[in-house]
Design a protein around this motif. Structure first.
Motif, mmCIF file in Angstrom:
data_model
loop_
_atom_site.group_PDB
_atom_site.id
_atom_site.type_symbol
_atom_site.label_atom_id
_atom_site.label_comp_id
_atom_site.label_asym_id
_atom_site.label_seq_id
_atom_site.Cartn_x
_atom_site.Cartn_y
_atom_site.Cartn_z
ATOM 1 N N LYS A 244 7.604 -54.922 24.925
ATOM 2 C CA LYS A 244 8.257 -55.149 26.202
ATOM 3 C C LYS A 244 9.391 -54.136 26.335
ATOM 4 O O LYS A 244 10.171 -53.948 25.396
ATOM 5 N N SER A 245 9.476 -53.505 27.503
ATOM 6 C CA SER A 245 10.518 -52.509 27.733
ATOM 7 C C SER A 245 11.351 -52.943 28.933
ATOM 8 O O SER A 245 10.965 -52.705 30.077
ATOM 9 N N PRO A 246 12.507 -53.569 28.705
ATOM 10 C CA PRO A 246 13.336 -54.032 29.826
ATOM 11 C C PRO A 246 13.957 -52.877 30.619
ATOM 12 O O PRO A 246 14.203 -53.014 31.818
ATOM 13 N N ASP A 247 14.195 -51.756 29.948
ATOM 14 C CA ASP A 247 14.656 -50.537 30.606
ATOM 15 C C ASP A 247 14.271 -49.372 29.714
ATOM 16 O O ASP A 247 13.802 -49.578 28.591
ATOM 17 N N LYS A 248 14.468 -48.143 30.172
ATOM 18 C CA LYS A 248 13.897 -47.026 29.423
ATOM 19 C C LYS A 248 14.631 -46.751 28.118
ATOM 20 O O LYS A 248 14.161 -45.964 27.302
ATOM 21 N N ALA A 249 15.756 -47.387 27.892
ATOM 22 C CA ALA A 249 16.482 -47.199 26.629
ATOM 23 C C ALA A 249 16.117 -48.231 25.576
ATOM 24 O O ALA A 249 16.577 -48.149 24.436
ATOM 25 N N HIS A 250 15.322 -49.222 25.944
ATOM 26 C CA HIS A 250 14.994 -50.306 25.025
ATOM 27 C C HIS A 250 13.490 -50.555 24.984
ATOM 28 O O HIS A 250 12.817 -50.546 26.029
ATOM 29 N N LEU A 251 12.996 -50.789 23.784
ATOM 30 C CA LEU A 251 11.601 -51.176 23.607
ATOM 31 C C LEU A 251 11.558 -52.197 22.480
ATOM 32 O O LEU A 251 11.942 -51.905 21.359
ATOM 33 N N ASN A 252 11.105 -53.399 22.810
ATOM 34 C CA ASN A 252 11.050 -54.469 21.829
ATOM 35 C C ASN A 252 9.595 -54.754 21.460
ATOM 36 O O ASN A 252 8.671 -54.441 22.220
ATOM 37 N N LEU A 253 9.412 -55.350 20.303
ATOM 38 C CA LEU A 253 8.071 -55.700 19.835
ATOM 39 C C LEU A 253 8.074 -57.143 19.389
ATOM 40 O O LEU A 253 8.840 -57.520 18.487
ATOM 41 N N HIS A 254 7.269 -57.964 20.033
ATOM 42 C CA HIS A 254 7.163 -59.376 19.661
ATOM 43 C C HIS A 254 5.818 -59.593 18.971
ATOM 44 O O HIS A 254 4.789 -59.096 19.437
ATOM 45 N N SER B 165 3.127 -47.111 23.421
ATOM 46 C CA SER B 165 4.107 -46.193 23.970
ATOM 47 C C SER B 165 4.403 -46.591 25.406
ATOM 48 O O SER B 165 3.506 -47.002 26.152
ATOM 49 N N TYR B 166 5.690 -46.476 25.779
ATOM 50 C CA TYR B 166 6.128 -46.728 27.135
ATOM 51 C C TYR B 166 6.810 -45.491 27.677
ATOM 52 O O TYR B 166 7.595 -44.835 26.973
ATOM 53 N N ASN B 167 6.535 -45.170 28.928
ATOM 54 C CA ASN B 167 7.256 -44.109 29.604
ATOM 55 C C ASN B 167 7.983 -44.720 30.799
ATOM 56 O O ASN B 167 7.344 -45.245 31.712
ATOM 57 N N ASN B 168 9.294 -44.688 30.748
ATOM 58 C CA ASN B 168 10.095 -45.232 31.849
ATOM 59 C C ASN B 168 9.659 -46.657 32.205
ATOM 60 O O ASN B 168 9.405 -46.977 33.366
ATOM 61 N N LYS B 169 9.550 -47.488 31.196
ATOM 62 C CA LYS B 169 9.209 -48.913 31.280
ATOM 63 C C LYS B 169 7.732 -49.173 31.556
ATOM 64 O O LYS B 169 7.337 -50.327 31.670
ATOM 65 N N THR C 283 9.513 -63.410 6.520
ATOM 66 C CA THR C 283 9.152 -64.607 7.256
ATOM 67 C C THR C 283 7.854 -65.190 6.723
ATOM 68 O O THR C 283 7.138 -64.543 5.951
ATOM 69 N N GLN C 284 7.554 -66.405 7.149
ATOM 70 C CA GLN C 284 6.345 -67.081 6.712
ATOM 71 C C GLN C 284 5.188 -66.778 7.646
ATOM 72 O O GLN C 284 5.386 -66.500 8.850
ATOM 73 N N MET C 285 4.007 -66.856 7.094
ATOM 74 C CA MET C 285 2.777 -66.740 7.909
ATOM 75 C C MET C 285 2.822 -67.744 9.045
ATOM 76 O O MET C 285 3.269 -68.889 8.861
ATOM 77 N N GLY C 286 2.360 -67.325 10.212
ATOM 78 C CA GLY C 286 2.283 -68.226 11.346
ATOM 79 C C GLY C 286 3.506 -68.197 12.253
ATOM 80 O O GLY C 286 3.438 -68.685 13.397
ATOM 81 N N ASN C 287 4.610 -67.643 11.745
ATOM 82 C CA ASN C 287 5.823 -67.579 12.576
ATOM 83 C C ASN C 287 5.695 -66.512 13.649
ATOM 84 O O ASN C 287 4.830 -65.635 13.598
ATOM 85 N N ASP C 288 6.621 -66.579 14.624
ATOM 86 C CA ASP C 288 6.744 -65.556 15.667
ATOM 87 C C ASP C 288 8.065 -64.835 15.464
ATOM 88 O O ASP C 288 9.093 -65.485 15.244
ATOM 89 N N LYS C 289 8.033 -63.497 15.562
ATOM 90 C CA LYS C 289 9.264 -62.730 15.360
ATOM 91 C C LYS C 289 9.317 -61.568 16.331
ATOM 92 O O LYS C 289 8.291 -61.100 16.831
ATOM 93 N N SER C 290 10.546 -61.071 16.540
ATOM 94 C CA SER C 290 10.753 -59.912 17.411
ATOM 95 C C SER C 290 11.565 -58.842 16.705
ATOM 96 O O SER C 290 12.432 -59.147 15.881
ATOM 97 N N ILE C 291 11.250 -57.600 17.035
ATOM 98 C CA ILE C 291 12.008 -56.443 16.558
ATOM 99 C C ILE C 291 12.513 -55.706 17.802
ATOM 100 O O ILE C 291 11.771 -55.559 18.781
ATOM 101 N N LYS C 292 13.777 -55.260 17.714
ATOM 102 C CA LYS C 292 14.358 -54.586 18.881
ATOM 103 C C LYS C 292 14.627 -53.120 18.567
ATOM 104 O O LYS C 292 14.934 -52.751 17.427
#
Lengths: 112, 113
Positions: free
Chosen positions: B67-77, B48-52, B13-22
């Motif tokens: 961001k952790s919507p539930d304990k099985a998922h952790l996203n990084l924006h 680190s997240y423990n149980n959201k 991606t280019q500098m200045g953009n916003d991106k997410s990893i899941k």
């Protein structure tokens, strides 16, 4: 000075040799010690997990911890070309979900 | 039957953009982590997240927001991407009450141009 020091290598040995990989650390509170293997462009894979001082053996792999010297080792016997990877030591203070503090990794190549 | 999976595997991606990893784990673990691995292979904890619930927040620019919507998922924006953000980002998970061994995903290789 980093909390965990590890010689980055690279280290090249002939197939069948015994490999010795080492880490030193400065924080005497570390009690749980791990070795991870990381192949190129892959995630780290847990190889060995030990608590406090002593030895642990699993197949061709032996992990040693000497807390008095703040020194840990991983020995690989009868090394194979498939053992070629980066080996990372990691450690933490407590049981549970504390973060891991990693060494910088040693890149190992086994020459057929 | 992948234990810890991440998407995407590569991100350019280019500098200045916003991106997410899941990140998703199917191990039933309570704790999930984000680590950053630089070009010299040094792995460093970010979050680190423990149980959201956020339990580790290392010194990371606030452009990074987990961001952790539930304990099985952790996203990084990541907002306003910079050249120095180029690295491999690893997600990991562990079950604290049974030893806490951390299992890592395959990584997301981020390149900022």
């Amino acid at each position: 000075q980093k909390e965990v020091e590890q010689d980055p290598g690279p280290l090249s040995v002939p197939e069948g040799a015994i490999v010795s990989l080492n880490c030193t650390y400065s924080n005497s509170a570390f009690q749980y010690f791990m070795w991870y293997r990381q192949y190129s462009r892959k995630g780290p894979e847990l190889l060995m997990y030990t608590y406090s001082s002593g030895n642990k053996e699993d197949g061709r792999f032996t992990a040693q911890v000497d807390k008095s010297s703040k020194y840990i080792s991983l020995f690989i016997r009868d090394s194979q070309p498939s053992d070629s990877a980066t080996y990372l030591c990691a450690m933490r203070r407590t049981f549970g979900n504390e973060k891991l503090t990693f060494g910088t990794g040693t890149r190992l190549t086994i020459i057929p | 039957d992948t234990a810890v999976s991440q998407t995407p595997k590569y991100l350019v991606t280019q500098m200045g953009n916003d991106k997410s990893i899941k990140c998703e784990q199917n191990l039933g673990h309570d704790t999930m982590y984000w680590y950053k691995q630089d070009s010299k292979k040094f792995l460093k904890i970010m979050f680190s997240y423990n149980n959201k619930e956020l339990i580790i927040n290392e010194t990371v620019p606030n452009r990074f927001s987990p961001k952790s919507p539930d304990k099985a998922h952790l996203n990084l924006h990541i907002n306003s991407l910079e050249l120095g953000d180029s690295a491999v980002y690893f997600c990991a998970s562990s079950q604290p009450m049974t030893g806490g061994e951390q299992f890592f995903g395959p990584g997301t290789r981020l390149t900022v141009l």
